[in-house]
Design an enzyme around this catalytic site. Sequence first.
Site, mmCIF file in Angstrom:
data_model
loop_
_atom_site.group_PDB
_atom_site.id
_atom_site.type_symbol
_atom_site.label_atom_id
_atom_site.label_comp_id
_atom_site.label_asym_id
_atom_site.label_seq_id
_atom_site.Cartn_x
_atom_site.Cartn_y
_atom_site.Cartn_z
ATOM 1 N N GLU A 2 -44.064 -86.276 -16.967
ATOM 2 C CA GLU A 2 -43.163 -85.634 -17.913
ATOM 3 C C GLU A 2 -41.728 -86.049 -17.600
ATOM 4 O O GLU A 2 -41.343 -86.175 -16.440
ATOM 5 C CB GLU A 2 -43.318 -84.119 -17.855
ATOM 6 C CG GLU A 2 -44.647 -83.632 -18.395
ATOM 7 C CD GLU A 2 -44.718 -82.118 -18.523
ATOM 8 O OE1 GLU A 2 -43.683 -81.438 -18.348
ATOM 9 O OE2 GLU A 2 -45.827 -81.609 -18.806
ATOM 10 N N LYS A 8 -49.412 -90.555 -15.888
ATOM 11 C CA LYS A 8 -48.454 -90.043 -16.866
ATOM 12 C C LYS A 8 -47.533 -89.044 -16.182
ATOM 13 O O LYS A 8 -47.984 -88.253 -15.350
ATOM 14 C CB LYS A 8 -49.165 -89.376 -18.047
ATOM 15 C CG LYS A 8 -48.200 -88.807 -19.104
ATOM 16 C CD LYS A 8 -48.934 -88.315 -20.323
ATOM 17 C CE LYS A 8 -49.624 -87.001 -20.130
ATOM 18 N NZ LYS A 8 -48.663 -85.877 -19.899
ATOM 19 N N GLU A 30 -44.594 -84.938 -27.781
ATOM 20 C CA GLU A 30 -45.251 -83.671 -28.087
ATOM 21 C C GLU A 30 -44.314 -82.682 -28.753
ATOM 22 O O GLU A 30 -43.181 -82.487 -28.327
ATOM 23 C CB GLU A 30 -45.813 -83.033 -26.808
ATOM 24 C CG GLU A 30 -46.507 -81.707 -27.067
ATOM 25 C CD GLU A 30 -47.306 -81.186 -25.887
ATOM 26 O OE1 GLU A 30 -47.955 -80.125 -26.043
ATOM 27 O OE2 GLU A 30 -47.289 -81.826 -24.814
ATOM 28 N N SER A 48 -53.727 -80.188 -18.628
ATOM 29 C CA SER A 48 -54.311 -79.141 -19.468
ATOM 30 C C SER A 48 -55.671 -78.704 -18.944
ATOM 31 O O SER A 48 -56.186 -77.657 -19.334
ATOM 32 C CB SER A 48 -54.457 -79.634 -20.907
ATOM 33 O OG SER A 48 -55.141 -80.880 -20.958
#
Length: 276
Positions: free
Chosen positions: A120, A118, A187, A50
């Site tokens: 996805e 991390k 999320e 982000s």
Amino acid sequence: MSKQSKSSRITVPQIRARKGGEKIVCLTAYTTPVAELLDPHCDLLLIGDSVGMVLHGLPGPVGVTLDMMILHAQAVMRGSEHALVVVDLPFGSYERGPDQAFKSASKILRKTGCPAVKVEASEGVAESIAFLVSRGIPVMGHIGLRPQAMNVEGGFKAKGRTADERGRILAEARAVDAAGAFAILVEGVTPDLAAEITASVSVPTIGIGASNVCDGQILVTDDMLGLFYWTPKFVRRYGDMRGLIEKAVTQYADDVRSGAFPDERETYKLGPKPGP
């Protein structure tokens, strides 16, 4: 609050052990000064991709590079001593499989000192997670709304609204858990799905837009502090930093234009000449 010694930094096993226990406090960080402010209050700091939108003005995370993530991770490590620091593997740095994922993750750990990454949960990522974990790299998984898939999915959309989608997300959560991830970021899903995911896995779930049923929560710090006009539905604003900055800058500009800044308090004065 005084900084703690580096030996007191929260570890991956300590985060994993919080499953079903004390809630895990997480926020994003991208710079040294912000990391210093957040560190005493957080269990985990995430250098999320982000950063591309928050600090670089990109429309999404796809343009974020591995070198950008390393630069910001180095900054956060310099500003933190207490929280576990986790770094996103950016788009294009792990999707080709375990070998690419290991090359990218090991580069991050070597260059930053951050202890974990991390990823996805795209197709086949469980294999890469298992590969990394077996070689000493702790991994947090990310399921549900996947920002790196924004171009395929047409933007940032909540997930789990159909039976097929719910089944896929649950399967991804279980696969990530079985592969050895120490936590799973969930999320943009409904509370009932978040509860089912949390009950189905052996590791803590960290929610963002996934209700309070998860084992912990994370927000983008800049959203939480009110630095943007618009924030997602799931964000609670705990401050109005945009308003404070605009007020301060307006006053500064007025003082410069009127000649009120600088005054004698901000001006150096010549002292007596030193003697012979």
